[in-house]
Design a protein around this motif. Structure first.
Motif, PDB file in Angstrom:
ATOM      1  N   GLN A   1     -44.945 -15.767 117.826  1.00 43.22           N
ATOM      2  CA  GLN A   1     -44.037 -16.002 116.697  1.00 43.22           C
ATOM      3  C   GLN A   1     -42.649 -16.405 117.208  1.00 43.22           C
ATOM      4  OE1 GLN A   1     -43.961 -12.786 113.839  1.00 43.22           O
ATOM      5  NE2 GLN A   1     -42.164 -13.620 112.801  1.00 43.22           N
ATOM      6  N   LEU A   2     -42.134 -15.676 118.204  1.00 46.52           N
ATOM      7  CA  LEU A   2     -40.823 -16.004 118.787  1.00 46.52           C
ATOM      8  C   LEU A   2     -40.813 -17.414 119.368  1.00 46.52           C
ATOM      9  CD1 LEU A   2     -39.628 -12.993 121.024  1.00 46.52           C
ATOM     10  CD2 LEU A   2     -38.816 -13.614 118.773  1.00 46.52           C
ATOM     11  N   MET A   3     -41.830 -17.706 120.166  1.00 48.39           N
ATOM     12  CA  MET A   3     -41.871 -18.987 120.868  1.00 48.39           C
ATOM     13  C   MET A   3     -42.016 -20.157 119.907  1.00 48.39           C
ATOM     14  SD  MET A   3     -41.271 -17.986 123.873  1.00 48.39           S
ATOM     15  CE  MET A   3     -41.463 -19.491 124.813  1.00 48.39           C
ATOM     16  N   ARG A   4     -42.723 -19.952 118.818  1.00 51.21           N
ATOM     17  CA  ARG A   4     -42.867 -21.032 117.827  1.00 51.21           C
ATOM     18  C   ARG A   4     -41.531 -21.337 117.136  1.00 51.21           C
ATOM     19  NH1 ARG A   4     -48.948 -19.771 115.818  1.00 51.21           N
ATOM     20  NH2 ARG A   4     -49.933 -21.077 117.390  1.00 51.21           N
ATOM     21  N   GLU A   5     -40.699 -20.306 117.007  1.00 48.17           N
ATOM     22  CA  GLU A   5     -39.361 -20.525 116.426  1.00 48.17           C
ATOM     23  C   GLU A   5     -38.518 -21.404 117.355  1.00 48.17           C
ATOM     24  OE1 GLU A   5     -38.062 -19.606 113.488  1.00 48.17           O
ATOM     25  OE2 GLU A   5     -39.748 -18.385 112.780  1.00 48.17           O
ATOM     26  N   ILE A   6     -38.653 -21.200 118.665  1.00 53.26           N
ATOM     27  CA  ILE A   6     -37.944 -22.055 119.627  1.00 53.26           C
ATOM     28  C   ILE A   6     -38.537 -23.467 119.594  1.00 53.26           C
ATOM     29  CG2 ILE A   6     -37.395 -22.461 122.066  1.00 53.26           C
ATOM     30  CD1 ILE A   6     -37.590 -19.397 122.493  1.00 53.26           C
ATOM     31  N   ALA A   7     -39.867 -23.552 119.610  1.00 53.47           N
ATOM     32  CA  ALA A   7     -40.549 -24.855 119.620  1.00 53.47           C
ATOM     33  C   ALA A   7     -40.139 -25.718 118.435  1.00 53.47           C
ATOM     34  CB  ALA A   7     -42.067 -24.655 119.624  1.00 53.47           C
ATOM     35  N   ALA A   8     -39.934 -25.092 117.277  1.00 49.99           N
ATOM     36  CA  ALA A   8     -39.549 -25.831 116.066  1.00 49.99           C
ATOM     37  C   ALA A   8     -38.194 -26.515 116.220  1.00 49.99           C
ATOM     38  CB  ALA A   8     -39.531 -24.888 114.869  1.00 49.99           C
ATOM     39  N   LEU A   9     -37.388 -26.070 117.195  1.00 49.99           N
ATOM     40  CA  LEU A   9     -36.053 -26.637 117.415  1.00 49.99           C
ATOM     41  C   LEU A   9     -36.051 -27.691 118.523  1.00 49.99           C
ATOM     42  CD1 LEU A   9     -34.183 -23.232 117.239  1.00 49.99           C
ATOM     43  CD2 LEU A   9     -34.229 -24.982 115.453  1.00 49.99           C
TER      44      LEU A   9
END
Length: 195
Positions: A173-181
């Motif tokens: 979940q954390l990493m997907r938030e970074i990936a979205a940016l």
């Protein structure tokens, strides 16, 4: 050098900043992009350098033993909790090191555990362009660098022992938030084409 989403940074209170890591200069671009000081978690090996140690201590960086046993991990969690209780921003690179191909690598579990155990807002950031800082020529080539700041969010709180699958789910979940940016070509392990 451009900063997007500065309005998403809370002006006060504890915060866990999570971001991708490509270049040694990433922490400096973050520090100069934020209106508040960031206390980074840094690998223990950096504190052994006679050149870096005084700077890391001056900056309020916290040491992480990446290969640590349970006792060392509890000590790291306690250090993080103490910093957050003081209302500081704790800067973390969940990949656990720099990505040498600029693509987001699989996240380590520590950032998600700290975020869940402290129940503090998490601020995702995507840095693009620092991969072009190589040698001395970047000074006149002037690569375009973007610090993209997302919206704060919280992970589900946890007070007891967490299973490995829970930690892995929260880390994703954390990493997907970074990936979205990040642009699709830098999303790596968390791109939309990946499972």
């Amino acid at each position: 050098w451009k900063v997007e989403g500065k309005e998403n940074i809370p002006s006060t209170g504890p915060l866990i900043l999570i971001t991708n890591h490509v270049n040694l200069f990433d922490p400096f671009f973050l520090l100069f992009s934020f209106p508040r000081w960031i206390n980074f978690m840094a690998k223990e090996e950096l504190f052994r350098s006679p050149f870096l140690r005084p700077w890391l201590r001056w900056a309020g960086s916290l040491s992480i033993n990446r290969e640590g046993k349970v006792g060392e991990k509890q000590k790291m969690l306690k250090s993080a909790r103490n910093a957050l209780e003081k209302g500081l921003i704790l800067g973390m690179f969940p990949e656990g090191g720099r990505s040498h191909d600029s693509k987001l690598r699989k996240g380590k579990l520590g950032s998600a555990v700290i975020a869940s155990k402290t129940n503090v807002p998490v601020l995702p950031v995507g840095i693009v362009g620092t991969n072009k800082i190589k040698g001395i020529s970047w000074l006149w080539k002037r690569p375009r660098i973007v610090v993209n700041i997302g919206k704060p969010f919280k992970l589900p709180p946890s007070s007891g022992k967490m299973s490995k699958s829970q930690m892995e789910l929260l880390t994703t979940q954390l990493m997907r938030e970074i990936a979205a940016l990040l642009p699709p070509e830098y999303q790596g392990a968390y791109g939309k084409h990946e499972d």
